[in-house]
Design a protein around this motif. Structure first.
Motif: not given
Length: 305
Positions: A145, A159, A161, A267-268, A284-285, A288-289, A291-292
């Protein structure tokens, strides 16, 4: 001696009768008796003596059962281990992160995931973005990260973040408190805490140097947390990301947005040519969730400002 003969023998030992063993295995009684006879022929000694409707195991049968149970216990442990891998409860993940996230966003998520994973091990080196890019490209980490870098190594995939707005952080009572937004030129003659990269010319410095004012009265530090602590202690003001600012607003400091919006884009990143484990993918998932959700909260707040 075949695996099927061992299975039938164990069923008889546990059940006590051929009838019960047949029911346990969902086969006929003659089929059970046949397998027991074949096993006795194979090992060369008698396993059972008939006592009414029950079979009495011989001493040799009891010895054989002890060894078989040891094997079955090992198989059950292997099965449980496989289930733990399947359910993301065991394994190892190496996650590199920049200090900003390690201090103000990541700890709670890591604690929650570690409690769910039970036997999993999480290794979290906290380093500069440049270091994280190099280590990830070399395959030494599952993912990292860090600040987005358009010149990232070819062996790394990125990706998005976070897109974190920068804000001015100060103590209550500062003259800027009455302003809705602060122009950068207003900062030129203020006592100021600058942020500097871990590495000369690093990603953090390139971003933050765009908004750092020109002032002789300043302190330079390496993390947003350190800069904020110095402001909390009474020295001037600083410019930090909104995640850091939120943590120190809870401690009594105040923030004001900048007239010219600037952001830290995070970013990730992952090694492009390394397969991801199930445990690493789950973490990871989750990141990302989360962070969203946090980004939506930040966007609503900054929109309101």
């Amino acid at each position: 001696m075949t695996p099927r003969q061992i299975e039938v023998f164990r069923a008889v030992m546990l059940s006590g009768t051929v009838t019960a063993a047949a029911g346990r295995l969902n086969v006929s009684q003659p089929a059970v008796s046949k397998q027991i006879h074949l096993l006795e022929d194979s090992v060369g000694f008698t396993l059972f003596k008939r006592s009414g409707n029950r079979l009495e195991p011989t001493v040799e049968a009891l010895l054989l059962q002890d060894k078989i149970e040891t094997v079955y216990t090992g198989l059950e442990q292997v099965s449980q281990f496989a289930e733990a891998i399947r359910d993301h409860r065991i394994g190892e993940v190496v996650l590199g992160t920049m200090p900003l996230l390690a201090e103000f966003w990541l700890p709670r998520i890591l604690a929650e995931q570690a409690l769910k994973a039970q036997s999993a091990q999480l290794f979290v080196p906290v380093r500069s973005s440049d270091w994280i890019y190099r280590a990830t490209a070399a395959g030494r980490m599952d993912f990292g990260l860090c600040l987005t870098d358009p010149a990232a190594p070819s062996g790394v995939s990125q990706e998005p973040l976070f897109r974190l707005p920068l804000v001015c952080l100060m103590r209550p009572g500062h003259r800027f408190e009455t302003m809705d937004r602060i122009a950068l030129k207003e900062l030129d003659h203020e006592r100021f805490v600058r942020l500097r990269s871990f590495e000369s010319g690093g990603t953090e410095l390139r971003v933050l140097s765009q908004v750092a004012p020109r002032t002789p009265a300043h302190i330079e530090v390496f993390t947003t947390a350190a800069a904020s602590e110095i402001v909390q202690a009474g020295f001037g003001l600083t410019i930090v990301d909104v995640l850091t600012a939120e943590a120190f607003e809870a401690r009594g400091l105040i923030t004001r947005p900048l007239e010219r919006l600037a952001t830290l884009d995070l970013s990730l990143i992952e090694p492009r040519y390394r397969e991801t484990s199930r445990l690493a993918k789950r973490l990871k998932d989750e990141l990302l969730d989360r962070a969203r959700v946090k980004q939506e909260e930040i966007d609503r707040r900054m929109g309101a400002d």
